[in-house]
Design a protein around this motif. Structure first.
Motif, short mmCIF file in Angstrom:
data_model
loop_
_atom_site.label_atom_id
_atom_site.label_comp_id
_atom_site.label_asym_id
_atom_site.label_seq_id
_atom_site.Cartn_x
_atom_site.Cartn_y
_atom_site.Cartn_z
N LEU A 3 0.90 -1.52 0.08
CA LEU A 3 -0.12 0.14 0.22
C LEU A 3 0.92 1.22 -0.17
CD1 LEU A 3 -2.69 1.25 0.10
CD2 LEU A 3 -2.56 1.05 2.82
N LYS A 5 0.71 5.64 0.02
CA LYS A 5 -0.10 6.62 0.53
C LYS A 5 0.15 7.78 0.01
CE LYS A 5 -2.18 5.87 4.09
NZ LYS A 5 -3.51 5.34 4.38
N GLY A 21 -6.88 0.34 1.69
CA GLY A 21 -6.33 -1.07 2.21
C GLY A 21 -7.11 -2.20 1.82
N LYS A 22 -8.59 -1.98 1.92
CA LYS A 22 -9.53 -2.84 1.26
C LYS A 22 -9.40 -3.25 0.01
CE LYS A 22 -12.86 -1.67 5.11
NZ LYS A 22 -12.72 -2.97 5.85
N GLN A 24 -6.88 -2.69 -2.20
CA GLN A 24 -5.76 -3.55 -2.61
C GLN A 24 -5.66 -4.89 -2.24
OE1 GLN A 24 -3.11 -2.38 -3.80
NE2 GLN A 24 -2.25 -0.48 -3.18
N LYS A 25 -6.46 -5.41 -1.33
CA LYS A 25 -6.57 -6.68 -1.01
C LYS A 25 -7.31 -7.68 -2.07
CE LYS A 25 -6.25 -6.29 4.04
NZ LYS A 25 -7.03 -6.50 5.58
#
Length: 272
Positions: A3, A5, A21-22, A24-25
């Motif tokens: 990740l 930023k 974050g969500k 990317q997963k």
């Protein structure tokens, strides 16, 4: 992917920076990321694909991105000339808004788009039915000029192509090795919560269904598609062909009433 930023330089309703974050997963690996709804480009800025194809129905947005890509620091300095204490005034704001709606200069209109975005009410981007920008003055003490964020965008933009095109046309260009991420104007959660006028046009329920149909078609061709939207009975039914649907709560950041910025249900539907 690790990740990154990087914050977008524009204020934007539905900005995905806080959800990276969500996202990317769930985003699969690939050579090129295609975004039919570029918006603030938070996903573009915070992923590492070799290439990007970013489209949006808002021509003002695409013109701004292309000027920043092509002219970098020179264009940033030009934009910054609009950010001054004397220009942070209601009368000046409405004068600039009128100029934005009438000028034929793409460079001037792009700089004014950034000015209006940072000086306008609540970070909104909204047009009337005739295509005129109509966000009122925001009354900020000292609007922030995002020089660092613009420089970061200009650097990364060298790996991207920005085009003004509808989502159907752009998704049909995808080929194996591509990954598609869609952040369309969200389906309404109530009759009073529909926000679709980010460009001179809307995004109705038929288009929501069309997007899901194309996502299924692309997945069948070996091209994964990830879609963000509200978590509602309509979207759950519309995305029933998705392999996975991830549901979660998010904080609302665009609202006329600060006391009403509560949590809302969202989802990420992965077609693969």
């Amino acid at each position: 992917m690790t990740l990154v930023k990087n914050k977008p330089f524009l204020k934007w309703a539905g900005n995905k920076y806080r959800l990276m974050g969500k996202i990317q997963k769930l985003l699969p690996e690939g050579k090129r990321l295609i975004e039919p709804f570029a918006g603030s480009t938070a996903v573009f800025l915070n992923t590492r694909y070799d290439q990007y194809l970013l489209a949006d129905n808002n021509i003002d947005l695409i013109n701004l991105y292309n000027l920043l890509k092509e002219n970098g620091e020179e264009f940033i300095k030009y934009c910054q000339s609009y950010f001054s204490e004397k220009n942070n005034a209601e009368a000046t704001y409405y004068e600039f808004r009128q100029q934005f709606n009438t000028t034929r200069s793409i460079k001037k209109k792009s700089a004014l788009f950034l000015y209006l975005n940072r000086h306008g009410y609540n970070g909104l981007c909204r047009y009337n039915l005739k295509g005129g920008y109509n966000v009122p003055f925001g009354r900020y003490k000292k609007p922030y000029f995002p020089v660092d964020e613009m420089l970061a965008f200009a650097r990364k933009a060298q790996t991207a192509t920005f085009i003004h095109q509808d989502f159907i046309s752009i998704m049909q260009q995808a080929k194996r090795g591509d990954v598609i991420y869609c952040d369309p104007p969200y389906a309404p959660i109530s009759s009073s919560a529909n926000f679709t006028q980010y460009s001179a046009g809307g995004f109705n329920l038929e288009q929501q269904q069309r997007l899901a149909t194309i996502a299924s078609q692309k997945a069948a061709q070996g091209i994964p598609v990830l879609i963000s939207n509200h978590n509602t009975p309509f979207t759950l039914k519309t995305y029933q062909q998705a392999q996975t649907i991830t549901k979660f709560k998010v904080q609302r950041y665009i609202s006329c009433n600060g006391n009403k910025r509560g949590s809302a249900g969202e989802l990420l539907a992965l077609f693969i």
